[in-house]
Design a protein around this motif. Sequence first.
Motif, mmCIF file in Angstrom:
data_model
loop_
_atom_site.group_PDB
_atom_site.id
_atom_site.type_symbol
_atom_site.label_atom_id
_atom_site.label_comp_id
_atom_site.label_asym_id
_atom_site.label_seq_id
_atom_site.Cartn_x
_atom_site.Cartn_y
_atom_site.Cartn_z
ATOM 1 N N SER A 6 0.832 -1.206 0.000
ATOM 2 C CA SER A 6 0.000 0.000 0.000
ATOM 3 C C SER A 6 0.864 1.253 0.000
ATOM 4 O O SER A 6 0.588 2.213 -0.715
ATOM 5 N N PRO A 70 -10.227 6.574 -1.605
ATOM 6 C CA PRO A 70 -9.013 6.103 -2.284
ATOM 7 C C PRO A 70 -8.813 6.822 -3.608
ATOM 8 O O PRO A 70 -9.775 7.215 -4.274
ATOM 9 N N GLN A 290 -9.040 2.054 2.642
ATOM 10 C CA GLN A 290 -8.929 1.195 1.483
ATOM 11 C C GLN A 290 -7.538 1.367 0.883
ATOM 12 O O GLN A 290 -6.969 2.452 0.905
ATOM 13 N N MET A 292 -4.712 1.990 -1.684
ATOM 14 C CA MET A 292 -4.606 2.829 -2.872
ATOM 15 C C MET A 292 -4.095 1.981 -4.026
ATOM 16 O O MET A 292 -3.013 1.397 -3.935
#
Length: 515
Positions: A6, A70, A290, A292
Amino acid sequence: MTTAASLYSRYQRLGFFALALAGLFAGWWDTVIHIATIVWRDDTYSHGLLVPPITLWLIWRRVSEGGMPPARLFLPAFILIMGATLLWMLGRAMEAGVLEHFALVGAVQSLVLLAFGPAVYRQILFPMLFLFLVIPFGGALVGPLQNITAKSVIWALGILGVPYQADGVLIELSSGLYEVARACAGIKFLFTSMVCGVLLCHLALASWWRRAVMLVVAFLVPILANAIRVLSTLLIAEATDQSFAKDVDHVVYGWGFLSVVLLILIGIAYRFSDREDWGNEPVGESQPKQAMPMLGANGLVAVTFAMLLPILSGFWMHQPSEVVQQCKVADVQVPTCDACGFRPLPRFDNVGYVAYEAADAEFLHLYRAGGNRVTVYGALFQPDRPEHRVIQGLEKGLQNDWVVLTGAPTKNTAVNGLPFEETVLWRSERKVLLWRAYFASGSFHAGSLPTKLALGKARLFGGDATAAALIFSVNMDDGIETARERLTKFLSTFSADRFLWSQLNEAEGHAICAE
């Protein structure tokens, strides 16, 4: 997706956005430097120095609050980038800096929208739009603000019973003659107040009607404060002397009144704030974190093109700095007539009112009709190019202590179908009426905008960008209407095209140096 993945995705997206932004600044570097130079050197637009850091701070505050959606690639934003590029190219061709500036900031908006998507852009909408305030525009308000300030001061002097005589922005008291000059228009007060008002609307106010009232107050308070400042300066000069009043105006009123204006705005925002916590935008319902997503192949291609487009457009519109080879043009011969009442005079020193900077050729012709003198000045630019522009403010080239009289009852006019801009100059007790016309692309134009459009079209399509300016002037000893009649009679006797260089008349819009 793991935490490490992430973070990699986030930094990958930010990195490519930074590359695209670097490409934008590299391709349009002259525009970046132009904005920076204006806001750094011109006090009128010094608020622009604070706009970028405030924008970054506002974005950081919003992101740190959480609840951000996101980031998603938004390919339609590439159309906006193309539109910004076309606008920049148009501004470049027309030498319209404000178009280049809007295109630059608009391209930054488009890059954010492309890399992070509409959902993220909506969350940082205010700071992104706030960034437009870095653009140095609005200088055309100086004249109207001069008139408003002068009329307000004249009205106040009448109420106070102070004897005066007024003519436009000129006010004569017993202690001397004063001009509500451009520096007294209060444009810096107004711009700084409006930027502060917009920021306070975001930080302190939630309801739209309160925001609207705040913006009206931010507009009116500096205008009123500036009128009080000028009135106070005149009253101090009347009670003491002009030099003392000038020192008080620069030292006390300059920064003092600006500080008072800003304190008034902050106090009003604090008193009528309808937010419990200043500056916190409602973020809506909290969203679960969430991951990316990484930029895929489409994203990498889009960001690459977004980076290359400004660079390529910058190369396309690059204007070389080397010296332009010029051809020799014949001197403009003095037009004469038999028994028409206008007699040519020999040129002598200190008779000109204005001279253009960096003209490739120029002339000054004098005529006498009875006890009146008509002056004709011409400036040629072959071609119109950087540092050699036909579009120049009169204030830039005024000679012999002449000053533009703002507030004079001027109007644009036409003689035999040729349009002219009208300006009044003054010095001590004398006034002069000026009519100015531009010649570009084979025809005359009234005003800077039509001339810039003609020259921009010539640059875009490979035409000739040679241009000339003609200025006809006569004294106003018998009033402005009589002066207009004299210039009309002169231009009915000698048409304006008789004062053009012969090569311009023969070229008919083509390069005057063509083989």
